[in-house]
Design an enzyme around this catalytic site. Structure first.
Site, short mmCIF file in Angstrom:
data_model
loop_
_atom_site.label_atom_id
_atom_site.label_comp_id
_atom_site.label_asym_id
_atom_site.label_seq_id
_atom_site.Cartn_x
_atom_site.Cartn_y
_atom_site.Cartn_z
N HIS A 100 7.88 49.75 1.14
CA HIS A 100 8.40 50.33 -0.10
C HIS A 100 9.85 50.82 0.06
CE1 HIS A 100 8.10 51.53 -4.12
NE2 HIS A 100 6.94 52.17 -4.11
N ASP A 131 10.05 47.32 -4.41
CA ASP A 131 9.36 48.14 -5.40
C ASP A 131 8.14 47.40 -5.94
OD1 ASP A 131 11.16 50.28 -5.21
OD2 ASP A 131 12.55 49.29 -6.58
#
Length: 396
Positions: A368, A372
Site C-alpha cells: 500500500h 492504492d
C-alpha cells in the site's frame, strides 16, 4: 598470489549461504571454473566454480558453516599452480599442506557450536564425517533428528511406574526454512500489506482444458493446467498497470521494464520461487512448457542462480493444493503477489438464473506504500476479464 573465494550474491533477497561440501581438499589443485564448493540457500543449492587456477591453500568457512554474501570462504594460491616456490621456503607436499592448513583436533565451526548450544548437544558424542573427521552441521542435524525420534528409548521405566508424558519433538531448522522465516518476517515488517479478492469465472477455461487435454499433452508433452492461463493474464495486466511491476525505495518508485514473473513452487522442505523472464513476450505454449520445466527442476534442485532472482511479480497457485482463499506475503522487493484459489463448481446467479459455473478466487496482496485500492482493483478486473474472455486461438 592468494585469490579469495567469496560467498556470491545469489539473489537480491538472499543474504547468506551455508557451505554444504568442499569438493577439493586443502593442498589439492583446482582449475579455473572447476566446481569448488557446494552452497545451500533458501532458494537454490549450487556448486560454486573456482575463480582462478591454483591450489586450495586455506578453507576459512568449513562444511556446515554459514556466511554472509561477500564473505571470504577460502583462499587459492595461484603461485603454487604456477610452480613458483618462495626463496628459502621448503617445498611442502600435498599431504603436509592438508595437515598444516587443517583446523586443530576438536575444532568446531561457529555454526556447529551455536546449534549444539541451542539443542544441548555434547559434540564429543557426535561422529563427524567432514574432513579430518570434523563434525559438520549436517552431522549435528542428523544426530538431533535421531535423538528426537527416540526420546523414550534411553529411559528405563518399570511396569509399575506410571507412563511418562510424551516429550515434544525438536526439529532442527534447515537453512532453507530459516531463510524463508526471516524473509517472511522482513516482508511483513517492510511492506504495508493489503489483500484484495476478486471472484473469477473459469468455466470457459475449464471446459477448454477438458476438451483439449489429451491432444495438448500429445503434441507438447505438457499437462494443460490453469497456471499458464493465469500467468498470461497477469503478464498482460502488468503491462497495462505498470505500478504492479514496481518496487518502493527511498529514492523513488522503480518501475521495472522487464516483466519477470516468479512462480511459487512448494517443496517438501519449504518453498522456492523460480523466475519466468520476460513473460509478457512469450507465447502461451512457451509459457506452459517453461512453467512445467521450472517446477520439475525446482523439485529436483536443478535450478541455476539466474533462475531464482530478479523477479518483478509473483504468482502463487495455492489452489492446486486445495486452498480456496489465501493472503500471500509479498516477495521483497516486489510490489505485489497474485494467488489463485482452487477452481470449484458451484451455483451462481447469471441474468437472474441459477447456473453451475467453475469459479475461483483471485487473491492479490500488494504494498500500500505505492499501490492504492482503486489501482489494485483495476488490475484485478483486467486479469479477471482476460481469463473470462480468454482468446483460445493463442493456446496452440
Amino acid at each position: 598470489m592468494l585469490i579469495d573465494v567469496v560467498m556470491p550474491q545469489m539473489g537480491e533477497s538472499v543474504a547468506e549461504g551455508t557451505v554444504v561440501t568442499w569438493l577439493k581438499k586443502v593442498g589439492e589443485h583446482v582449475a579455473k571454473d572447476e566446481p569448488l564448493v557446494a552452497i545451500s540457500t533458501d532458494k537454490v543449492d549450487v556448486e560454486i566454480p573456482s575463480a582462478a587456477a591454483g591450489v586450495l591453500a586455506k578453507i576459512v568457512v568449513h562444511e556446515g558453516g554459514t556466511a554472509p554474501v561477500g564473505a571470504v570462504l577460502a583462499h587459492i594460491d595461484e603461485a603454487s599452480h604456477a610452480g613458483a616456490v618462495q626463496p628459502g621456503r621448503p617445498v611442502m607436499t600435498q599431504e603436509e599442506g592438508v595437515k598444516a592448513a587443517a583446523p586443530p583436533a576438536g575444532w568446531y565451526s561457529p555454526a556447529v557450536l551455536e546449534l549444539a548450544k541451542e539443542h544441548g548437544v555434547d559434540l564429543t558424542q557426535v561422529k563427524g564425517t567432514g574432513a579430518e573427521g570434523r563434525v559438520t552441521r549436517k552431522d549435528l542435524l542428523d544426530f538431533i533428528a535421531r535423538r528426537s525420534q527416540t526420546p523414550a528409548a534411553a529411559r528405563r521405566v518399570s511396569p509399575e511406574s506410571p507412563t511418562p508424558p510424551a516429550e515434544d519433538r525438536i526439529l532442527p531448522i534447515s537453512p532453507m526454512r530459516r531463510a524463508i522465516a526471516e524473509h517472511m518476517v522482513r516482508s511483513r515488517r517492510t511492506a504495508a500489506h493489503v489483500t484484495q479478492i476478486h471472484e473469477v469465472d473459469m468455466t470457459a477455461i475449464d471446459r477448454y482444458r477438458h476438451a483439449h487435454h489429451d491432444a495438448f499433452f500429445g503434441e507438447t508433452g505438457v499437462t494443460l493446467t490453469f497456471l499458464p492461463f493465469v500467468v498470461k493474464a497477469a503478464a498482460d495486466g502488468l503491462r497495462a498497470y505498470p505500478l504492479m511491476n514496481a518496487s518502493y525505495t527511498r529514492e523513488g518508485i522503480i518501475v521495472k521494464q522487464a516483466v519477470n514473473i516468479g512462480i511459487a513452487v512448494a517443496l517438501d522442505e519449504g518453498l522456492i520461487v523460480p523466475v519466468l523472464r520476460e513473460a509478457d513476450k512469450k507465447s502461451f505454449l512457451t509459457l506452459a512448457k517453461q512453467l512445467a520445466d521450472l517446477a520439475a527442476r525446482s523439485r529436483d534442485k536443478r535450478l541455476s542462480l539466474e533462475e531464482v532472482h530478479d523477479g518483478t511479480f509473483t504468482v502463487n497457485n495455492f489452489g492446486a493444493l486445495g486452498t480456496m482463499i489465501g493472503t500471500p506475503i509479498i516477495v521483497q522487493p516486489q510490489a505485489a503477489i497474485l494467488g489463485l484459489g482452487k477452481v470449484v463448481k458451484r451455483p451462481v446467479v447469471i441474468d437472474d438464473t441459477i447456473v453451475i459455473r467453475s469459479m475461483a478466487y483471485l487473491c492479490l496482496s500488494y504494498d500500500h506504500r505505492l499501490i492504492d485500492g482503486a489501482y489494485a482493483s483495476a488490475f484485478l478486473n483486467h486479469v479477471q476479464a482476460t481469463l473470462q474472455e480468454f482468446d483460445f486461438s493463442i493456446v496452440r
